[in-house]
Design an enzyme around this catalytic site. Structure first.
Site, PDB file in Angstrom:
ATOM      1  N   ASP A 143      -1.005   2.646  -4.604  1.00 59.61           N
ATOM      2  CA  ASP A 143      -1.898   2.036  -5.594  1.00 59.61           C
ATOM      3  C   ASP A 143      -3.148   2.862  -5.844  1.00 59.61           C
ATOM      4  O   ASP A 143      -3.523   3.123  -6.985  1.00 59.61           O
ATOM      5  CB  ASP A 143      -2.298   0.618  -5.159  1.00 59.61           C
ATOM      6  CG  ASP A 143      -1.118  -0.335  -5.242  1.00 59.61           C
ATOM      7  OD1 ASP A 143      -0.268  -0.163  -6.137  1.00 59.61           O
ATOM      8  OD2 ASP A 143      -1.047  -1.250  -4.403  1.00 59.61           O
ATOM      9  N   ARG A 180     -14.477  -4.372   5.578  1.00 57.39           N
ATOM     10  CA  ARG A 180     -14.928  -4.210   4.191  1.00 57.39           C
ATOM     11  C   ARG A 180     -16.399  -3.824   4.068  1.00 57.39           C
ATOM     12  O   ARG A 180     -16.727  -2.906   3.322  1.00 57.39           O
ATOM     13  CB  ARG A 180     -14.629  -5.485   3.384  1.00 57.39           C
ATOM     14  CG  ARG A 180     -13.151  -5.826   3.283  1.00 57.39           C
ATOM     15  CD  ARG A 180     -12.320  -4.694   2.715  1.00 57.39           C
ATOM     16  NE  ARG A 180     -10.903  -5.014   2.645  1.00 57.39           N
ATOM     17  CZ  ARG A 180      -9.972  -4.408   3.390  1.00 57.39           C
ATOM     18  NH1 ARG A 180     -10.292  -3.476   4.279  1.00 57.39           N
ATOM     19  NH2 ARG A 180      -8.699  -4.732   3.240  1.00 57.39           N
ATOM     20  N   ASP A 237     -10.884 -10.003  -0.417  1.00 56.33           N
ATOM     21  CA  ASP A 237     -11.471  -8.674  -0.250  1.00 56.33           C
ATOM     22  C   ASP A 237     -12.299  -8.236  -1.444  1.00 56.33           C
ATOM     23  O   ASP A 237     -13.302  -7.545  -1.297  1.00 56.33           O
ATOM     24  CB  ASP A 237     -10.373  -7.659   0.066  1.00 56.33           C
ATOM     25  CG  ASP A 237      -9.932  -7.757   1.519  1.00 56.33           C
ATOM     26  OD1 ASP A 237     -10.728  -8.248   2.335  1.00 56.33           O
ATOM     27  OD2 ASP A 237      -8.813  -7.352   1.836  1.00 56.33           O
ATOM     28  N   SER A 240       3.034  -6.596   2.808  1.00 58.64           N
ATOM     29  CA  SER A 240       1.708  -6.179   2.399  1.00 58.64           C
ATOM     30  C   SER A 240       0.835  -6.218   3.642  1.00 58.64           C
ATOM     31  O   SER A 240       0.703  -7.257   4.280  1.00 58.64           O
ATOM     32  CB  SER A 240       1.172  -7.134   1.332  1.00 58.64           C
ATOM     33  OG  SER A 240      -0.219  -6.970   1.187  1.00 58.64           O
TER      34      SER A 240
END
Lengths: 403, 403, 403, 403
Positions: free
Chosen positions: A14, A95, A124, A175
């Site tokens: 991605d 994050r 996220d 995922s």
């Protein structure tokens, strides 16, 4: 001057595709920044090169593992941070660290846009953008998956069309997000919440049901920070790596839960966090020994709020700072040793000792050496129960007692 | 008329000796009342007779097992009651029930004094006397162990002197309290908190380290009450018995902790509560599926307070009633099934399903069928993070940012 | 060597009589220590001499007014400490300071016993003795009023018998405790809680109903500490004195309430605290302007716990330290000016300004200059309400909605 | 069939203009629904007619005053709901009631769209739309002011262009929302938070500084509901009207604050709520008399959460229901009388009496009749302070004490 966009780069399909796509859409140069938070897997040099091969103007990889351990995982452990009593905040912790490095890269490379790969239905995106809003409110943000409704199929088609150097044939059914503190797995068949996870889902932990000998480990804490494993001095990073290895080998730290996302939906999540669970288990028990009762009771609410706040993407909020000030104060004497038995998926405390212990053998023992003055109890009991007694008498008087 | 003292009678040495001793000290007749809260062990008829043989004027045994399960254990489970995140309140739950029956016996037999066997440094004296103060403030209370500094050695000497029909030769090294909801063990060598428990300590649970096949069990809840096991309808009592058996056989529910007593000291406790832990684990996950997020977050504080209150002996306080009203309201839709794998000391949820589920596949899935409108996220994220953003900008403006 | 008892001395009847009485009862020398916490009234030199005249071996008076203001009143104000939303902890704050000085005096004079004048049904005995237990666990404690069932009548008889230099003729109908932070009054006729206080009860405040002109005052805070009044630099002590004067002259700060004592009973209390109420009012509003929303919401619980803890005599508990660490962190930017109108018993904020303000005119205004992007709201609103929406849909589906 | 849009109609410029504008934009028929929540002002029949004159297909006015008082204001009072310790939730309470009636109207008239006049930066849009999402998730929502960036100037131009029967010449400088429970005022000059409100801002309250005689009022509560004023039976609606009148005449209930909006900004608000403040003041004191201490302490957190939740637009959330279950349980004995002196802007409790009182004269008095056993205190004090004492001893032992 050409605008520059700083992309949080993972090396995967991605974000690799995003490099030429962002350049196309914005006319900007793309600066790829990959941050090592202990996710393991591919070599960072290869990741760095792939970004360049995909057309990045600059590509940088940053080893943030020690920083992640010391400044993000340890505070979480001191807060016994388990969202919904289960989840040790694996992704939620990495994050803000990534955001911090993206902002630094934007300054270094003159970026005015930041880009990340999050979708519009997860937590996220909030963690990225609330963090960016706090640290660098002037940066624009693009999230292709959300803002351009980018999907995996589109990404594959685009990669093939552009001849990007990415292997699009391997299709994992999972995922995954993973780092030093744990690993999160989502997948189609787990979206039916009646289905159990299969062994194939796990990578950080061995099957707890397989026979093996227990592993006994002694963790030493100093002021709420793990400083030694079996007597050998370690950094926080080393402590987590070592406990991931040893607790993971015993199948410790598997979690399977339905969880409340910040964006308002419930989702099914499977996690593995062997080191995190072992450390939090040991830390909690050392708190039981060294933290005074009223502090311990109030700290539960502080810990809960800390976990929710960080889960909810508000690492850079002033409240996190104030909660940490409370927690820091409580950890001054959380020093000592905890012995854990790691076995069969369980991390069980089997011993604890501390110079700072509030456990007083003389007061606790029922054997010789008892120093507790039992005559004090009668008055205590009477006054302790007095408000309830008065209320019960009132209820009885009014005929309204229903006990 | 001769005064009468109602004695909470266990059949053991201490309370057997208390029968003639209380009569001697007070000049009162002793009414022995033994209450079956699922502690197992000796036959109740034998216990009843022993009291008479020791000189009790009356002796009664009361089967309170279904009542204990339905009115004490189930509310605790609905509150996910784990004191200090660990201890399911085994003894703390039975005390108010015993108090209730003692008060009823005092009324029935014309008692004006109540007597119990608790010491002056434990929690149980508070639970007894706060309960008695609430339900029957006019009753006097005598606790020989505390008020007359009665010890085991004194009791044995007294028993021998009086020729009481009690076997004083058997000396268990353990101090034990057990009931349907679990079992608590204290003992000398565990008062050194670095010592691990030995296998001999446990009675409700098999050794989790021994190899055996997992046991998969499906528990059905209706409005937060367990109503079926593997599809077969059960009462709460039956549910707990069955899960004690099956979870106990897998070594589930062993606990070893340092705990904050109400009387202000820390003590080392070892517990076993296989059924309780299995039920609470299943119940919590069903709440994750069926309870809305804000309710779930607030309920954590309610649950914590419920556990502390009951631990602290305040079962009959008005606050317990108000907390239960909150909890009752939250449980209306906690209905459905949870599948647990019981194995190797762990009770692990592997599936959940419910008509009342708030998990929405369409909103959660990343596959075909996604109904979540990702375009809503951008605005949400911006306003969610706005207060932190403003605070960070202020800090930066004042040069005071330290993030 | 003769033992020495350090007496918390007020100069009044009870503690004056205690000097010879303690000497008699214990055979110890009495060291009288009077601590000035701004209670006003008599000259300290006269108090010091009276203790000697009553037979004290040593007599010391300590001016602790600045210390009391800075280290006890200011932290209370930063915690907006109002027990039961009303009472600014007047007596509760002075007790730990007095304890600290008693302990210092015990060390200085070789005291092994400490004595105070509290009864056995109030909060102050707990504040004294919990404080002494924390700071000097080896000191013995004697409280004549409680331990020897000492009453006012007995004290008067004893004073006359011994010919003590105390005026026993004046009999105030009021039981009073007062210091810099306020004044507490109890009295017989107020024990009927339907009776209103009469004007005679008050000493720190003028009658708010009398006509007078309003007084406008500007208080400047720096990091949550009052540092100037109407632009003139002040110490915390000076700030409180000045506001006691000016707010008191306007009748601000009268309180009349039924209150939950720590010892388990409800009591009727009348207080006056003009400076405390003015300062807390101003401080709260400055927090409204400078503290971020999530911090403000969480701080309410911290503030409540702080007030309860200090009310409950646990100033020296570790929890107070941890709560203060939280509060300190929140006060870093509580700087700026608040204008109060003092009039007719009310302290009303009429203006506030701050370099550290989080109030953003551009975001708030509905006039020209509006910078708030209203298009963000739609997404926010949708996701904000999503959990409730899903729960309502579930309830409707199950037919269980009762809204 | 023509689509129908149900408009929350106030009779003012904005929503009058919205009638033809919505019809134009959507092609739908407009159903105007005006709901009387005690806002006073214009005659409802005139409002109804104006909607028709502006082109509404149907126009309905609903008298919801008793419902608003009983089902929204009284629960708020039982929760002592004061957002940020000040604001009694005036607008926040009326919105869910209006939503409920809009949904009923949509069902009655076949509406598929609902429209309201809120902007995109206030709280009310959230209250409307979260409520609509909960009660009628299928209804579409249009908010012209937000969604079409509709401004007052545009509205006036449009009204003149269309020749609508609205007086556009009168331009109040104030933005006002008012109902039975109070009145909220915003205006340009108050957006400078250093400016004080001027007398002209207020309509529900007389100037508190003007001389007048005090007004003494006795409010009777039954289970937390006001049922009589000065002995005369009243409905909740009547109680609020009467207290608005009498407390308003004494200048009670003016509020001026900087407030945290849900959408993430701080705003300056001026409120008047004479009846609400008088009722909450009386209710709180009756709780002090009749509610047990632990309940009272825990209820503070429940009350705070209730206020935040309702302020934040989540009236229809399951958490509100669960909090209300808690509160209902606590109110069973909140029965009795409170006497208030209303004067000079203050509502001051001067007396309270209750059959359900927990104030026990015998335990509280220091005079003849004292029944409190002071000998119980010694033991209580010792065990109460024991955890702090142990922690202090530990700190001293480790040299880490900093007290």
């Amino acid at each position: 001057m050409t605008e520059r966009v700083v992309l949080a780069y993972s090396g995967g399909l991605d974000t690799s595709v995003a490099i030429p796509y962002l350049a196309e859409q914005t006319g900007a140069e793309v600066i790829a920044v990959a941050i090592d938070v202990g996710q393991g897997g591919e070599d960072l040099a290869a990741i760095r090169q792939r970004a360049l091969d995909c057309g990045a103007a600059e590509s940088e990889v940053i080893d943030a593992r020690e920083e992640f351990a010391a400044d993000y995982c340890v505070p979480a452990m001191r807060a016994n941070a388990l969202y919904m009593d289960r989840y040790p905040l694996v992704s939620a912790l990495s994050r803000p660290l990534i955001v911090k490095h993206l902002v630094a890269a934007a300054k270094k490379y003159g970026g005015t846009i930041v880009s990340h790969g999050c979708t519009g239905k997860g937590n996220d995106q909030v963690r990225f953008e609330a963090g960016l809003g706090a640290l660098a409110p002037d940066l624009k943000v693009i999230a292709p998956a959300r803002d351009f409704a980018w999907t995996r199929d589109k990404a594959i088609a685009y990669a093939e069309e552009k001849g990007l150097p990415i292997d699009v044939t391997h299709k994992s059914p999972y995922s995954i997000d993973q780092n030093l503190w744990g690993r999160a797995v989502e997948t189609g068949f787990l979206e039916d919440i009646w289905n159990a996870p299969i062994e194939d889902v796990y990578a950080y932990t061995a099957n707890p049901a397989e026979p093996r000998d227990p592993d006994h480990v002694v963790i030493t804490f100093d002021a709420g920070v793990p400083v030694a494993i079996d007597g050998e001095t370690v950094t926080p990073y080393q402590a987590i790596v070592e406990l991931n290895r040893r607790a993971g080998a015993q199948g410790v730290g598997r979690l399977d839960m339905v969880e409340d996302r910040l964006v308002g939906i419930k989702s099914r999540e499977v996690y593995e966090a062997p080191g995190a669970i072992a450390l939090i288990t040991a830390h909690q028990e050392l708190e039981n020994v060294t933290v005074e009762r009223d502090v311990a009771r109030f700290k539960k609410g502080v810990d809960q709020r800390w976990g929710e706040l960080v889960y909810d993407g508000l690492w850079f909020s002033p409240l996190r700072g104030a909660l940490d000030a409370f927690i820091d104060d409580t950890q001054r004497h959380v020093s000592g040793e905890v012995r854990l038995a790691l076995h069969g998926g369980r991390a069980v405390v089997t011993g604890r000792r501390s110079e700072a212990s509030l456990y007083d053998f003389g007061l606790a023992t029922y054997d010789t050496g008892d120093t507790f003055d039992q005559s004090l109890a009668k008055g205590f009991v009477q006054l302790w129960g007095l408000p309830s007694k008065l209320a019960s008498a009132r209820d009885a008087r009014l005929g309204g007692s229903d006990k």
